[in-house]
Design a protein around this motif. Structure first.
Motif, PDB file in Angstrom:
ATOM      1  N   MET A   1     -17.244  38.572 -32.908  1.00 29.69           N
ATOM      2  CA  MET A   1     -17.872  37.177 -32.373  1.00 29.69           C
ATOM      3  C   MET A   1     -17.091  35.946 -32.776  1.00 29.69           C
ATOM      4  O   MET A   1     -16.851  35.841 -33.992  1.00 29.69           O
ATOM      5  N   THR A   2     -16.679  35.090 -31.572  1.00 31.39           N
ATOM      6  CA  THR A   2     -15.908  34.190 -31.910  1.00 31.39           C
ATOM      7  C   THR A   2     -16.691  32.739 -31.620  1.00 31.39           C
ATOM      8  O   THR A   2     -17.451  32.725 -30.914  1.00 31.39           O
ATOM      9  N   HIS A  94     -21.930  31.986 -39.895  1.00 31.89           N
ATOM     10  CA  HIS A  94     -20.790  32.311 -40.728  1.00 31.89           C
ATOM     11  C   HIS A  94     -20.670  31.672 -41.976  1.00 31.89           C
ATOM     12  O   HIS A  94     -21.297  30.371 -42.137  1.00 31.89           O
ATOM     13  N   THR A 121     -19.396  36.512 -40.223  1.00 39.37           N
ATOM     14  CA  THR A 121     -18.137  36.789 -40.900  1.00 39.37           C
ATOM     15  C   THR A 121     -18.354  35.876 -42.351  1.00 39.37           C
ATOM     16  O   THR A 121     -18.808  34.644 -42.189  1.00 39.37           O
ATOM     17  N   CYS A 297     -10.102  32.192 -38.244  1.00 38.82           N
ATOM     18  CA  CYS A 297     -10.796  33.449 -38.211  1.00 38.82           C
ATOM     19  C   CYS A 297     -12.108  33.399 -37.262  1.00 38.82           C
ATOM     20  O   CYS A 297     -12.284  34.136 -36.677  1.00 38.82           O
ATOM     21  N   GLY A 301     -11.611  35.674 -34.210  1.00 37.23           N
ATOM     22  CA  GLY A 301     -12.294  36.919 -34.756  1.00 37.23           C
ATOM     23  C   GLY A 301     -11.488  37.768 -35.667  1.00 37.23           C
ATOM     24  O   GLY A 301     -11.812  38.756 -36.049  1.00 37.23           O
TER      25      GLY A 301
END
Length: 336
Positions: A1-2, A94, A121, A297, A301
């Motif tokens: 997941m970006t 995140h 993340t 990041c 990703g």
């Protein structure tokens, strides 16, 4: 997941260490924006809202539901890290979290499960890994130039002028998780593990209170750590005194040679070579480098250099060291 830039950050905790984080965000304004801030102290919240032009919340459980927040930056006292991480993960945000990740093995399990279940993340704020000397040392080690790593040493000591009034929550074990070792001593611990290249197995420690006698916890610690790859680490850390002149910030000895650094210049001496290799770098803002990497990041990703897994391993060393200081013998790193 970006994520698409700019990444929208919700700052959780506006005091103390948040200043270093905000300075980092200010270096990449086109890539990231602080859109929300939460703090339980009304004066601090009002100051940050005015400074940032962000939406203010008195409760982080409200901030994590803000649709204009992609990720959170947790800058809270140690005992509040776990609930903030779990709230953010469950809301699909995140996470960048200041050290330590949390305070107990049970909390570590809860954090890991929540983060992995949510698929978000999490980056542990291990900012000293972004020192150029550390990055170069890791490159040398990973290249095999030193061969098998035998020994790693790290030092992080300074004369701390805390007093009972200024120390605040850090003076209490319930809110700090211990004393100096879980706070400043956390840095040489993750650095020790990073350079060893192994997973911690057991630790032996001696904790002392030399000068800051009003603390519930220790003001100094000396710790030995055995890793699963056979390397042994040794660290010294203190708020009671500054390290002696000439003390290495870190050093590594391997079968083919060694390296050492004062934190800026890195020296590499291989037995097969007569000349020492010297690498010097300009000092950088490690918090800014850490934050830029976190944003990268989220954009690409890529896995952060230290996720919840490394944070749990570092906490394991600390918990084993605290248990060793009580038992007087080497203690196993708890399994999470």
């Amino acid at each position: 997941m970006t994520l698409t830039l700019p990444v929208r950050i919700g700052l959780i905790g506006g005091g103390g260490i948040a200043n270093a984080h905000l300075a980092g965000y200010a270096t990449i304004p086109d890539r990231v924006k602080v859109t929300a801030v939460a703090d339980a102290v009304p004066e601090t919240l009002a100051q940050r809202v005015e400074q940032l032009g962000a939406t203010g919340y008195s409760d982080f459980t409200e901030l994590v539901t803000d649709p204009d927040v992609d990720a959170v930056d947790i800058c809270l006292p140690h005992h509040l890290h776990k609930p903030a991480i779990i709230a953010a993960a469950e809301a699909g945000k995140h996470i960048l979290c200041e050290k330590p990740l949390c305070l107990t093995a049970e909390e570590a399990r809860e954090v890991r499960d929540a983060v992995q279940k949510a698929g978000v993340t999490l980056m542990c704020a291990h900012n000293q890994l972004f020192m150029p000397a550390v990055a170069k040392a890791k490159e040398v080690i990973d290249s095999g130039a030193l061969g098998t790593v035998y020994e790693v040493r790290t030092t992080d000591s300074f004369f701390n002028d805390f007093d009972p009034e200024s120390m605040g929550w850090r003076a209490k074990a319930a809110t700090s998780g211990g004393g100096e070792y879980i706070d400043t001593g956390y840095h040489p611990t993750y650095l020790l593990m990073h350079l060893s290249g192994g997973k911690p197995v057991e630790a032996f420690s001696m904790m002392s209170t030399h000068r800051l006698t009003f603390m519930e916890g220790e003001d100094s610690a000396q710790v030995l750590v055995r890793f699963d790859n056979g390397s042994v680490g040794q660290l010294v850390t203190s708020w009671a005194y500054q390290a002696a002149p000439g003390t290495d910030r870190f050093s590594v000895v391997g079968e083919k040679g060694s390296l050492s650094s004062d934190g800026s210049t890195l020296r590499v001496k291989l037995r097969a070579e007569e000349e020492e290799q010297v690498y010097a770098a300009e000092p950088i803002d490690t918090f800014a480098a850490e934050i830029a990497d976190f944003v990268t990041c989220l954009e690409t990703g890529r896995r952060p250099i230290n996720t919840e897994e490394e944070g749990i391993a570092v906490l394991g060393i600390i918990l084993a060291a605290y248990e060793s200081s009580r038992s007087g013998k080497a203690e196993p790193v708890p399994t999470v």
